[in-house]
Enzyme design. Structure first.
Site, mmCIF file in Angstrom:
data_model
loop_
_atom_site.group_PDB
_atom_site.id
_atom_site.type_symbol
_atom_site.label_atom_id
_atom_site.label_comp_id
_atom_site.label_asym_id
_atom_site.label_seq_id
_atom_site.Cartn_x
_atom_site.Cartn_y
_atom_site.Cartn_z
ATOM 1 N N GLY A 49 -20.860 -8.273 -25.723
ATOM 2 C CA GLY A 49 -21.442 -8.213 -24.390
ATOM 3 C C GLY A 49 -20.896 -7.062 -23.577
ATOM 4 N N HIS A 67 -24.031 0.718 -26.895
ATOM 5 C CA HIS A 67 -24.618 -0.426 -27.603
ATOM 6 C C HIS A 67 -26.127 -0.230 -27.777
ATOM 7 C CE1 HIS A 67 -21.058 -2.547 -25.697
ATOM 8 N NE2 HIS A 67 -20.911 -2.853 -26.973
#
Length: 279
Positions: free
Chosen positions: A30, A36
């Site tokens: 996260g 990402h």
């Protein structure tokens, strides 16, 4: 985009996919950023379906305060994932993954775990191996994508997949950097303004070390980097190492047939930053 919190639910969905559907997998903790997203975008190009996990893994933190302070931004993460057309998100609880027994499996990574990060973060790679192996068993991807910023972790996961004969191809992706060169990391958001201003010095020094490595011995380059950081009041060098890419062993003498990489870990105040560069 479908979001699942239960192992059984995500496995049922994956099982329902048409036979021959290729699954690309991006495991994350996260606090997502553009680095990402670049992994997900590559996975989208190479697979029919992309699964992203969002799970802050407790077993890979050697310091409890780091686990507590790790940013948890699930609503923002889901919004970002939707924006890059992620297909499936798996966001389980720790109890769902570990069944009330939050402990690491012990791995033998053929010595890769004892170098660099392993010297400073006891048990870290057992935690990484435990969660990645578990997620691979749940998702059963064809390919899994990892950034090269955590190059030692990337090599360790490749080693685990090989030793455990897991049918997944590990894809290493280029480090995604800020415009000033700082490697993107979820930790960057916790830097003070002055430390953020100082942090690009890390990559600048890596690039200069790479140039020096062309004409100087490895030990000379290491000494030069250590001296450069002594002049930086806001940055504290934890280690700088030049190592073989495959074995991660420190090199003493250059070999033209050997692929080498420089690795660095630096404290910017309380925040620990890592980076590396191919030589």
């Amino acid at each position: 985009m479908l979001v699942f919190a239960k192992i059984k639910s995500v496995q049922e969905k994956i099982k329902s996919l048409k036979k021959g559907t290729t699954i690309g997998f991006v495991p994350t903790m996260g606090a997502l950023h553009k680095g990402h997203l670049s992994l997900i975008e590559r996975a989208k190009k190479e697979n029919d379906i992309v699964v992203v996990s969002v799970f802050v893994n407790p077993t890979q933190f050697d310091k409890q305060e780091d686990l507590i302070n790790y940013p948890k931004t699930i609503d923002k993460d889901l919004s970002l994932l939707k924006g890059v057309f992620c297909d499936i998100v798996f966001a389980p609880s720790a109890n769902e993954i570990y069944a009330n027994n939050i402990t690491s499996q012990a791995f033998n990574f053929d010595g890769l775990e004892h170098q660099m990060e392993g010297k400073f973060r006891e048990g870290h790679f057992n935690g990484v191996g435990t969660i990645v192996k578990r997620l691979f068993e749940i998702v059963k991807p064809k390919k899994a994508y990892f950034g090269e910023k955590d190059f030692q972790q990337l090599q360790i996961i490749r080693n685990m997949v090989k030793n455990h004969k897991m049918p997944v191809k590990i894809v290493g992706c280029d480090i995604y950097r800020e415009e000033d060169g700082l490697a993107m990391s979820s930790r960057n958001a916790r830097l003070t303004e002055s430390h953020r201003d100082a942090a690009p010095f890390i990559y600048k020094t890596l690039k200069e070390a790479k140039m020096k490595f062309g004409t100087k011995r490895a030990l000379e380059v290491i000494d030069w980097v250590e001296n450069e950081f002594k002049k930086q009041p806001l940055l504290e060098l934890e280690y700088f190492d030049i190592a073989d890419e495959e074995t991660l062993q420190t090199i003493k003498n250059k070999n033209p047939n050997q692929k080498c990489r420089a690795f660095i870990a630096v404290f910017a105040g309380e925040i620990r930053l890592i980076d590396n560069i191919s030589l």
